[in-house]
Design an enzyme around this catalytic site. Structure first.
Site: not given
Ligand code: IVH
Length: 691
Positions: A35, A80, A114, A135, A307, A425, A449
């Site tokens: 997009d 679209s 959507k 489509r 719409k 390590c 450690c």
């Protein structure tokens, strides 16, 4: 760069991605990136109208046609939609609509979800399903009739007559119905799990893993475009209707909502979450609500579609070359992006577990910038087959932690080498990392450690444990580097002067931290037990132990089998507790906390077994043995949650007399189990659903 050059470059890049997406269903970049390219091109074309061309991707709708499926020419083109990326763009669309209609005209907007799937057009002649097409480029699509015929919710024959409003009317001679084929999340997870299981076997047999489907949309598109329709049938595709194409001999419909009701009466699935509203402010509310709730749905959405409802107004507004002026797609922020995997490193947890993680080129996804993502363990790296230098798909959905979905193989650099788990390590002791036979985790087994030590302090101070405000990761690292804290007990002997030697600390912040450290001495016993960091001992077992024994001393002196009888504890946790207290270093640590004044006897907890830990149970309607509050309390005391609404995450819905209709409908549509009062009691006692 010169606009002519940039426009040419953008057109060719976009063309390539458009083909990959629409024609091959193998996108290399996420929608949001596509997009962004389109928008940059649109902006340049607006600024330089002389460079606009009819063949530019901004003027086209979909993808080229691949040869394998027969072409179908749409009698009414499948256009679209234009996109609005934020509220300003939505408002700008609203303005354009108002300007396009008579001044002061009342406008109703139909707000829809959507659906993130694949658009198809279904054709019915005299009530019989005769053809389904994708489509394609909007004018010519592909014939996927055999595949769509396998989708259970798609009607194969329509009733001879249907009710339209109050009138009974014959079904149209020709009815083209448009909508989205999608793969529900559950079906996608099943597909992914099956591929992962297959890959485990492949890897075990020394073969390369195959790509795992990355998201429901791609998996759905791939499932629909199978040459062998029986493969499609096994995938569990579904369909929502949202528009009509060609209609011959249909009813006189005047609004979109009426059209959808008519389609529903014909037997087509129409999404229940459609809302018709009178103002753009309500449209915005619909979009915000669904942006927040998108993960409560059992399928994926990537936005809302708005719409104009009145079909007469639609006729006046008409179309641009690409899309209708009467509709707009409002896109939600992307949850998937691609980025570069710079490196794979290993972090060491408080129990020594070595977790590989991805170091990423920072990318904005799912509402935040992500630069790291866990890769879980060695097998996951191998199965995902990700390599430093790869372009990878990163996903961050809602509150979920970011995930590397997989590599984009077509963009793999030639010199990208497989990653091997390090043998030592990453701390300065460089002790050996060990992976035991049959285990998926690799561990650093050196108790001294420094990385483990730091993580133990971070965990000790964290929210679910001692909840020491201001003692987060950064401060712990500073304390550790300055030699001021080598185990969590050391935090109780810190002084203001010591804190003042650390960067970023002033007197006020130092005193504040010491205050919260002091305050932690009176935390309830379950939190202290959790904070000790005993392997397998989580907050709910800690609650149960504290409730049963009351003090740390009683727990320390209890035998394994006594501990194991506590609800939610069991053999493994019991053994882990007793072996932890058998180690002198741990006893010294407890003594240090005790000397510092930590109170090991405060029990503020419920006695109930934690049967519902992490489970959400919704109650609706009246029950005999509980009022609303006591039902909620019973759930919460057992570690559960009692939210006010039903979602896909709800474990069960308890239905009393006169329940809320929306909760029941929602539970039904999501397949959430429903229980009566007896079932509820069983659930409270056992944490399980009744048979
Ligand atoms: S209406 C002329 N409604 O989004 C209007 N489309 O970005 C045609 N989509 O091509 C489309 N949910 O594949 C419409 N409720 C919805 C939709 C929807 C998903 C898809 C559809 C469309 C694309 C546009």
């Amino acid at each position: 760069m010169d606009p002519v050059e940039r426009i040419a470059e953008l057109r060719s890049v976009i063309d390539r991605h458009r083909r990959l997406y629409h024609t091959l269903a193998e996108p290399e970049i996420a929608d949001a990136e596509y997009d962004a390219l389109i928008r940059e091109l649109e902006r340049l074309e607006v600024a330089h109208p002389e460079l606009t061309e009819p063949s530019s991707p901004t003027q086209l709708v979909g993808g080229d046609i691949i040869e394998t499926f027969a072409p179908v020419t749409h009698r009414v083109p499948m256009t679209s939609l234009d996109n609005a990326m934020d509220v300003d763009e939505l408002r700008a669309w609203g303005e354009r609509v108002m300007k396009g209609l008579d001044e002061g005209a009342a406008i109703r907007y139909c707000c829809e979800l959507k659906i993130d799937g694949l658009a198809v057009s279904l054709r019915y002649e005299n009530g019989q399903f005769v053809q389904a097409a994708t489509r394609g480029d909007g004018r010519v699509g592909e014939d996927v009739t055999a595949n769509v015929a396998t989708i259970a919710v798609v009607p194969k024959a329509l009733p001879a007559t249907v009710m339209s409003g109050r009138k009974k009317i014959p079904i149209p001679e020709v009815l083209e119905v448009r909508g989205e084929v999608y793969l529900p999340i559950e079906a996608f997870e099943k597909m992914r799990a099956a591929k992962e299981a297959e890959n485990l076997e492949r890897v075990a047999a020394g073969r390369r893993p195959e790509p795992v489907p990355v998201n429901p949309r791609n998996a759905g598109a791939g499932s629909l475009r199978q040459k062998d329709a029986s493969v499609t049938a096994g995938r569990g595709l579904a369909f929502w209707t949202y528009q009509v194409g060609e209609v011959v001999g249909g009813p006189e419909l005047t609004s979109h909502r009426d059209t959808l009701d008519f389609l529903a009466a014909c037997g087509f699935p129409v999404n229940p979450d459609i809302r018709v509203v009178d103002s753009l402010a309500e449209v915005e509310r619909f979009c915000t609500e669904w942006q927040e709730n998108r993960h409560s749905l059992p399928y994926e959405i990537d936005g809302a579609v708005v719409k104009v409802d009145d079909l007469g107004q639609r006729g006046v507004l008409g179309y641009t070359a690409r899309a209708p002026r009467w509709a707009i797609a409002v896109k939600f922020p992307p949850e998937e992006r691609t980025t570069i995997l710079r490196d794979i490193q290993v972090s060491i947890g408080r129990t020594g577990r070595a977790t590989p993680f991805a170091v990423l080129e920072p990318v904005f996804v799912g509402g935040s910038t992500v630069s790291m993502a866990t890769l879980h363990n060695e097998d996951q790296v191998r199965l995902k087959d990700v390599r430093p230098g790869d372009t990878v798909v990163v996903r961050k959905a809602g509150d979920v932690i970011p995930e590397v979905v997989g590599p984009v193989l077509s963009l793999r650099p030639d010199d990208a080498e497989s990653w091997n788990f390090p043998q030592v390590c990453p701390c300065e002791l460089k002790s050996t990392l060990v992976r035991l036979e049959g285990e998926s985790d690799t561990r650093c087994v050196e108790p001294s450690c420094p990385h483990q030590r730091d993580q133990r302090i971070i965990y000790f101070a964290s929210r679910g444990a001692m909840d020491i405000e201001g003692l987060g990761e950064r401060t712990v690292m500073q304390l550790s580097d300055a030699g001021l804290a080598t185990d969590p007990g050391d935090v109780y002997s810190l002084t203001v002067d010591q804190l003042l030697t650390l960067e970023g600390f002033g007197r006020v912040s130092a005193e504040k931290l010491l205050e919260s450290i002091e305050g932690s001495k009176t935390r309830p016993l379950p939190r202290i037990l959790t904070a000790l960091g005993i392997k397998h001992l989580g907050p709910s077992a800690a609650e149960a132990l504290a409730a049963r024994f009351g003090t740390l001393d009683a727990i320390m002196s209890a035998a394994d089998d006594t501990l194991a009888t506590v609800d939610g504890v069991g053999d493994v946790i019991a053994r882990s507790i007793s072996s932890w207290f058998a180690q002198q270093a741990n006893l010294d640590f407890v003594a240090k906390l005790r000397d510092a004044g930590v109170d090991f006897g405060r029990v503020e907890t419920s006695n109930a077994p934690q049967t519902l830990e992490g489970k959400a149970v919704v109650v609706t309607g009246t029950l005999d043995g509980f009022d609303r509050e006591s039902a909620e309390r019973a759930i919460k005391e057992r570690g559960g949650k009692s939210p006010g609404s039903v979602s896909a995450k709800t474990f069960a819905v308890v239905i009393g007399r006169e329940p809320g209709a929306s909760k029941v409908t929602k539970a039904e549509s999501l397949g959430v189990p429903m229980l009566d009062e007896e079932g509820f009691r069983h659930l409270l006692d056992t944490g399980e659903l009744p048979d």
